[in-house]
Scaffold this motif. Structure first.
Motif, PDB file in Angstrom:
ATOM      1  N   GLN A 113      -3.935   8.526  -8.599  1.00 29.93           N
ATOM      2  CA  GLN A 113      -5.053   7.953  -7.840  1.00 29.93           C
ATOM      3  C   GLN A 113      -4.740   6.527  -7.414  1.00 29.93           C
ATOM      4  N   GLY A 114      -4.148   5.758  -8.305  1.00 30.60           N
ATOM      5  CA  GLY A 114      -3.772   4.387  -7.972  1.00 30.60           C
ATOM      6  C   GLY A 114      -2.737   4.333  -6.864  1.00 30.60           C
ATOM      7  N   LEU A 115      -1.744   5.222  -6.940  1.00 29.99           N
ATOM      8  CA  LEU A 115      -0.713   5.273  -5.899  1.00 29.99           C
ATOM      9  C   LEU A 115      -1.301   5.689  -4.559  1.00 29.99           C
ATOM     10  N   GLN A 116      -2.219   6.650  -4.565  1.00 33.90           N
ATOM     11  CA  GLN A 116      -2.880   7.065  -3.327  1.00 33.90           C
ATOM     12  C   GLN A 116      -3.699   5.920  -2.739  1.00 33.90           C
ATOM     13  N   GLY A 117      -4.357   5.158  -3.609  1.00 38.91           N
ATOM     14  CA  GLY A 117      -5.112   3.991  -3.148  1.00 38.91           C
ATOM     15  C   GLY A 117      -4.208   2.946  -2.517  1.00 38.91           C
ATOM     16  N   LEU A 118      -3.031   2.735  -3.110  1.00 39.19           N
ATOM     17  CA  LEU A 118      -2.063   1.796  -2.536  1.00 39.19           C
ATOM     18  C   LEU A 118      -1.636   2.240  -1.138  1.00 39.19           C
ATOM     19  N   ILE A 168      -4.210  -1.510   6.437  1.00 41.69           N
ATOM     20  CA  ILE A 168      -3.713  -2.837   6.824  1.00 41.69           C
ATOM     21  C   ILE A 168      -2.864  -2.729   8.083  1.00 41.69           C
ATOM     22  N   GLN A 169      -2.017  -1.712   8.149  1.00 42.15           N
ATOM     23  CA  GLN A 169      -1.180  -1.515   9.332  1.00 42.15           C
ATOM     24  C   GLN A 169      -2.027  -1.230  10.568  1.00 42.15           C
ATOM     25  N   ARG A 170      -3.081  -0.405  10.396  1.00 43.35           N
ATOM     26  CA  ARG A 170      -3.962  -0.074  11.517  1.00 43.35           C
ATOM     27  C   ARG A 170      -4.669  -1.335  12.021  1.00 43.35           C
ATOM     28  N   SER A 171      -5.170  -2.141  11.110  1.00 40.82           N
ATOM     29  CA  SER A 171      -5.853  -3.379  11.495  1.00 40.82           C
ATOM     30  C   SER A 171      -4.892  -4.362  12.159  1.00 40.82           C
ATOM     31  N   ALA A 172      -3.676  -4.441  11.652  1.00 39.62           N
ATOM     32  CA  ALA A 172      -2.676  -5.325  12.267  1.00 39.62           C
ATOM     33  C   ALA A 172      -2.370  -4.875  13.691  1.00 39.62           C
ATOM     34  N   ASN A 173      -2.298  -3.561  13.901  1.00 42.10           N
ATOM     35  CA  ASN A 173      -2.086  -3.042  15.260  1.00 42.10           C
ATOM     36  C   ASN A 173      -3.267  -3.380  16.164  1.00 42.10           C
ATOM     37  N   ASP A 174      -4.492  -3.267  15.634  1.00 42.67           N
ATOM     38  CA  ASP A 174      -5.685  -3.614  16.416  1.00 42.67           C
ATOM     39  C   ASP A 174      -5.650  -5.081  16.827  1.00 42.67           C
ATOM     40  N   ILE A 175      -5.236  -5.936  15.911  1.00 42.77           N
ATOM     41  CA  ILE A 175      -5.154  -7.373  16.221  1.00 42.77           C
ATOM     42  C   ILE A 175      -4.095  -7.616  17.284  1.00 42.77           C
ATOM     43  N   ALA A 176      -2.957  -6.961  17.151  1.00 46.54           N
ATOM     44  CA  ALA A 176      -1.867  -7.150  18.109  1.00 46.54           C
ATOM     45  C   ALA A 176      -2.262  -6.703  19.510  1.00 46.54           C
ATOM     46  N   GLN A 177      -3.136  -5.706  19.591  1.00 48.98           N
ATOM     47  CA  GLN A 177      -3.531  -5.177  20.895  1.00 48.98           C
ATOM     48  C   GLN A 177      -4.791  -5.835  21.455  1.00 48.98           C
ATOM     49  N   ALA A 178      -5.426  -6.704  20.680  1.00 48.08           N
ATOM     50  CA  ALA A 178      -6.660  -7.351  21.136  1.00 48.08           C
ATOM     51  C   ALA A 178      -6.377  -8.240  22.341  1.00 48.08           C
ATOM     52  N   ALA A 179      -7.298  -8.204  23.249  1.00 45.71           N
ATOM     53  CA  ALA A 179      -7.153  -9.036  24.449  1.00 45.71           C
ATOM     54  C   ALA A 179      -7.433 -10.491  24.095  1.00 45.71           C
ATOM     55  N   ILE A 180      -6.656 -11.377  24.658  1.00 45.42           N
ATOM     56  CA  ILE A 180      -6.869 -12.806  24.489  1.00 45.42           C
ATOM     57  C   ILE A 180      -7.562 -13.289  25.760  1.00 45.42           C
ATOM     58  N   ALA A 181      -8.812 -13.719  25.611  1.00 44.43           N
ATOM     59  CA  ALA A 181      -9.598 -14.150  26.766  1.00 44.43           C
ATOM     60  C   ALA A 181      -9.482 -15.663  26.940  1.00 44.43           C
ATOM     61  N   LEU A 193      -8.398  -4.342  -2.190  1.00 42.29           N
ATOM     62  CA  LEU A 193      -8.296  -2.970  -2.700  1.00 42.29           C
ATOM     63  C   LEU A 193      -6.867  -2.659  -3.151  1.00 42.29           C
ATOM     64  N   PHE A 194      -5.901  -3.132  -2.382  1.00 44.65           N
ATOM     65  CA  PHE A 194      -4.496  -2.918  -2.728  1.00 44.65           C
ATOM     66  C   PHE A 194      -4.189  -3.549  -4.085  1.00 44.65           C
ATOM     67  N   GLN A 229      -3.240  -2.940  -9.943  1.00 40.68           N
ATOM     68  CA  GLN A 229      -3.597  -3.164 -11.346  1.00 40.68           C
ATOM     69  C   GLN A 229      -3.837  -1.836 -12.057  1.00 40.68           C
ATOM     70  N   VAL A 230      -4.479  -0.869 -11.362  1.00 43.22           N
ATOM     71  CA  VAL A 230      -4.692   0.466 -11.938  1.00 43.22           C
ATOM     72  C   VAL A 230      -3.353   1.128 -12.242  1.00 43.22           C
ATOM     73  N   VAL A 231      -2.421   1.042 -11.300  1.00 40.11           N
ATOM     74  CA  VAL A 231      -1.093   1.641 -11.501  1.00 40.11           C
ATOM     75  C   VAL A 231      -0.388   0.967 -12.673  1.00 40.11           C
ATOM     76  N   LYS A 232      -0.471  -0.353 -12.749  1.00 44.75           N
ATOM     77  CA  LYS A 232       0.175  -1.084 -13.845  1.00 44.75           C
ATOM     78  C   LYS A 232      -0.409  -0.661 -15.191  1.00 44.75           C
ATOM     79  N   THR A 233      -1.733  -0.581 -15.271  1.00 40.50           N
ATOM     80  CA  THR A 233      -2.385  -0.197 -16.524  1.00 40.50           C
ATOM     81  C   THR A 233      -2.053   1.238 -16.903  1.00 40.50           C
ATOM     82  N   ALA A 234      -2.067   2.147 -15.921  1.00 38.98           N
ATOM     83  CA  ALA A 234      -1.725   3.546 -16.192  1.00 38.98           C
ATOM     84  C   ALA A 234      -0.275   3.660 -16.663  1.00 38.98           C
TER      85      ALA A 234
END
Length: 102
Positions: free
Chosen positions: A13-18, A25-38, A79-80, A85-90
């Motif tokens: 579960q921890g690995l899936q969350g990662l 994060i990658q999707r949001s970074a792509n959205d930022i890169a494609q945002a129009a600069i007005a 969240l990452f 931390q969950v993965v480390k504890t497990a």
């Protein structure tokens, strides 16, 4: 020797969350890169008459399109880190279980 299945389940579960956080994060970074600069409204040259100002350098400000992706990146970073931390504890628990059973 049988390993506690709940420890491996928590680890998975921890690995899936990662992975999910990384994808978001990658999707949001792509959205930022494609945002129009007005361009901002042109600055008025103070030496000119009112209403007849000459635009100096065009100022650029980020579009509102980047606000949500930036917030999402911060949320996914948290969240990452929580999933890490969950993965480390497990992993530590699993290692302890293996030490006890060995």
């Amino acid at each position: 020797m049988q390993v506690n299945s709940s420890s491996t389940s928590v680890l998975n579960q921890g690995l899936q969350g990662l992975q999910k956080s990384q994808q978001e994060i990658q999707r949001s970074a792509n959205d930022i890169a494609q945002a129009a600069i007005a361009p901002a409204s042109p600055a008025v040259n103070p030496g000119s008459e009112a209403g007849q100002g000459v635009a100096s350098e065009q100022q650029v400000q980020p579009s509102q399109d980047v606000v949500e992706p930036l917030i999402n990146i911060r949320r996914q970073e948290q969240l990452f880190n929580a999933n890490a931390q969950v993965v480390k504890t497990a992993d530590e628990t699993l290692g302890s279980l293996l030490d006890v059973k060995a």
